[in-house]
Design a protein around this motif. Structure first.
Motif, PDB file in Angstrom:
ATOM      1  N   GLU A 276      30.352  49.877 -11.045  1.00 50.37           N
ATOM      2  CA  GLU A 276      31.786  49.685 -10.777  1.00 50.37           C
ATOM      3  C   GLU A 276      32.470  51.042 -10.819  1.00 50.37           C
ATOM      4  O   GLU A 276      31.909  52.012 -11.340  1.00 50.37           O
ATOM      5  CB  GLU A 276      32.434  48.776 -11.834  1.00 50.37           C
ATOM      6  CG  GLU A 276      32.390  49.376 -13.221  1.00 50.37           C
ATOM      7  CD  GLU A 276      33.499  48.913 -14.160  1.00 50.37           C
ATOM      8  OE1 GLU A 276      34.429  48.232 -13.734  1.00 50.37           O
ATOM      9  OE2 GLU A 276      33.431  49.290 -15.343  1.00 50.37           O
TER      10      GLU A 276
ATOM     11  N   ASN B 149      36.180  52.705 -12.211  1.00 52.16           N
ATOM     12  CA  ASN B 149      37.300  52.369 -13.096  1.00 52.16           C
ATOM     13  C   ASN B 149      38.493  53.242 -12.763  1.00 52.16           C
ATOM     14  O   ASN B 149      38.380  54.470 -12.756  1.00 52.16           O
ATOM     15  CB  ASN B 149      36.915  52.622 -14.552  1.00 52.16           C
ATOM     16  CG  ASN B 149      35.819  51.686 -15.009  1.00 52.16           C
ATOM     17  OD1 ASN B 149      36.068  50.501 -15.235  1.00 52.16           O
ATOM     18  ND2 ASN B 149      34.604  52.192 -15.116  1.00 52.16           N
TER      19      ASN B 149
ATOM     20  N   LYS C 112      37.719  44.184  -9.361  1.00 54.49           N
ATOM     21  CA  LYS C 112      36.339  43.906  -8.928  1.00 54.49           C
ATOM     22  C   LYS C 112      36.343  43.315  -7.507  1.00 54.49           C
ATOM     23  O   LYS C 112      35.432  43.548  -6.723  1.00 54.49           O
ATOM     24  CB  LYS C 112      35.664  42.929  -9.897  1.00 54.49           C
ATOM     25  CG  LYS C 112      35.669  43.375 -11.367  1.00 54.49           C
ATOM     26  CD  LYS C 112      34.569  44.358 -11.656  1.00 54.49           C
ATOM     27  CE  LYS C 112      34.355  44.654 -13.124  1.00 54.49           C
ATOM     28  NZ  LYS C 112      35.419  45.368 -13.840  1.00 54.49           N
TER      29      LYS C 112
ATOM     30  N   GLU D 118      38.493  44.056 -17.251  1.00 52.24           N
ATOM     31  CA  GLU D 118      37.933  45.361 -17.610  1.00 52.24           C
ATOM     32  C   GLU D 118      37.610  45.396 -19.097  1.00 52.24           C
ATOM     33  O   GLU D 118      38.127  44.591 -19.864  1.00 52.24           O
ATOM     34  CB  GLU D 118      38.964  46.464 -17.331  1.00 52.24           C
ATOM     35  CG  GLU D 118      39.303  46.674 -15.881  1.00 52.24           C
ATOM     36  CD  GLU D 118      38.128  47.152 -15.075  1.00 52.24           C
ATOM     37  OE1 GLU D 118      37.279  47.873 -15.629  1.00 52.24           O
ATOM     38  OE2 GLU D 118      38.044  46.782 -13.896  1.00 52.24           O
TER      39      GLU D 118
END
Ligand code: ADP
Ligand code: MG
Ligand code: MG
Length: 465
Positions: free
Chosen positions: A128, A130, A288, A355
């Motif tokens: 992922e 961030n 996401k 998160e």
């Protein structure tokens, strides 16, 4: 030898600790005894894309109404309490305060990768990226130095990747605030990760900048927003000081918004002319759901339409760092795919729009969980292929004691710092933003989750092999 190394590591790491709110109760950050071995070419590749998602974030904000918002519409209906509220706030800012919308955005991005060594598709694979509150840069900078000291002391001849995440982050924040203003670090009340944040405070002050920690409710009640200029001020040492930069280390989870007062605080910050790190548009880009959308070539092309060729050129390359992702629209097909995969070696991770670790569903739990989702909840989730990361041995140290000694895997996080203004010019100097900053988290084989604060992973450094 192992004991000596152990002691040296722990002694040198005394500055890097997690703490509970009581000053006499603190513990060492979970860490590994040794650096994690990472292939040099994989590390370089991941490093090459350190600011690619930053640029995408800028583009997504520019195309908020035609690209970002429509992609999040259904998701926000499925997740009205969080994605929905963030999206409404972004829409409010765009409509009611064009000058706030045009404020530059500081982006301290951390893209996280696992290193897949399978024959079929090897390389760094994105777990992922961030966009908000990416942590552990400073403790990781310290730990790399600890491992380097051990390396030199015992002449181990290891090639430890230099880590200066602290300078990278501090350089970014300092570039967004003059000596006349103040940086507000937005924190959770009772924050435990004080020492990672504390290094930033200290280093920013060394650069002649003021910085204060405030929670969202404190901002709501103890700051003033000038209705004409949208300049936000706080009282500091008896005078009103303009807030020039807002650094979010909280605000990424619904639990950070205990009441409407916290949302009011957030709105005040978004309306202000302070540079946000990130603003609500940047936070939404970190969803996401958007990571899944980016894997669709046509959607990526739409995002990059009109973009400079030099940025476009990275696109084909970066695709190789992605594994497959799906939304749950074709629900029956998805269920069938997950069902039939249990007989092969494929496995999946199911992710909500959250998160900070501890929210995903893994492997054998995916299918039963899918079946519990009501139709109206499905748009809040994305499905991702499981990345099978390379294995190696390490010792995991918790509370100063070896907690595990055996097979582990790593997840590396690469920091990239930019501050794009409305025209797409980056105000961070090349010398500052090209600094190499990373985190490396190590976990025991068989553990699915990867967060350090969440209690699953251990901080480490990178030994290039
Ligand atoms: P968060 O934003 O909560 O950190 P992540 O997407 O990073 O969410 O997922 C949390 C952890 O789950 C990661 O640190 C990693 O250990 C694991 N994970 C997530 N996606 C995958 C994947 N596709 N394959 C293997 N592990 C994954
Ligand atoms: Mg993560
Ligand atoms: Mg995350």
């Amino acid at each position: 030898m192992a004991t000596q190394l152990h002691l040296l590591t722990l002694q040198s790491a005394q500055t890097g600790v997690l703490t509970s709110p009581e000053p006499d109760r603190y513990s060492l950050a979970p860490q590994t005894l040794a650096p994690c071995p990472i292939a040099t070419n994989y590390f370089k590749l991941a490093m090459r894309y350190s600011t690619t998602y930053n640029r995408m974030m800028y583009l997504a904000k520019k195309k908020f109404s035609t690209w970002l918002a429509p992609h999040l519409k259904l998701t926000s209906t499925s997740d009205p309490e969080f994605t929905g509220k963030l999206l409404s706030l972004a829409e409010f800012i765009l409509t009611n305060s064009p000058s706030s919308y045009k404020t530059p955005v500081l982006c301290i991005m951390r893209s996280d990768y696992m290193l897949d060594t399978s024959q079929s598709n090897p390389g760094p694979k994105l777990v992922e990226y961030n966009t908000i509150a990416s942590s552990f840069g400073c403790l990781s900078t310290k730990l790399a130095k600890v491992h380097e000291t051990v390396n030199e002391t015992f002449a181990l001849n290891q090639n430890i990747a230099s880590n200066d995440a602290t300078s990278l982050l501090v350089g970014g924040l300092s570039a967004c605030c003059s000596q006349k203003g103040v940086i507000v670090m937005v924190v959770q009340p009772g924050e435990r990760n004080l020492f990672d944040q504390g290094v930033i405070e200290l280093e920013v002050m060394k650069r002649g900048r003021k910085i204060v920690r405030m929670s969202l409710d404190q901002i709501s009640t103890h700051s003033t927003l000038d209705p004409a200029s949208n300049v936000l001020t706080i009282r500091l040492d008896g005078s009103n000081v303009p807030v020039e930069c807002v650094y979010f280390r909280a605000g990424y989870d619904p639990s950070d918004y205990k009441s409407e007062i916290d949302w009011e605080g957030r709105k005040k910050l978004e309306l202000s002319t302070a540079i946000k790190c990130p603003d609500v548009f940047g936070q939404l880009f970190g969803a996401k759901k958007i990571q899944q959308i980016l894997t669709i070539k046509e959607e990526r092309d739409r995002l990059y339409e009109g973009e400079e060729e030099s940025y476009k050129a990275q696109q084909n390359d970066i695709e190789k760092t992605w594994v497959k992702m799906w939304d749950l629209k074709e629900f029956d097909t998805i269920v069938q795919m997950v069902e039939s995969a249990s007989s092969s070696n494929t496995s999946f991770v199911l992710k909500p729009q959250r998160e900070g670790g501890g929210n995903n569903v893994y492997g054998p739990d995916v299918l039963p969980h899918l079946k519990t989702l009501k139709p109206e909840e499905r748009d809040g989730w994305v499905l991702m292929e499981t990345i099978v990361a390379e294995k190696f041995d390490n010792t995991l140290v918790k509370e100063g004691k070896a907690a595990y000694d055996g097979v582990c895997s790593a997840e590396i996080g690469i920091f990239g710092v930019t501050c794009f203004d409305d025209e797409g010019n980056d105000r961070i100097q090349a010398t500052e933003k090209n600094t190499q900053g990373y985190i490396c988290r190590c976990k025991q084989e068989g553990v699915d989750e990867g967060g350090v604060a969440a209690g699953f992973a251990f901080l480490s450094s990178i030994r290039l092999v």
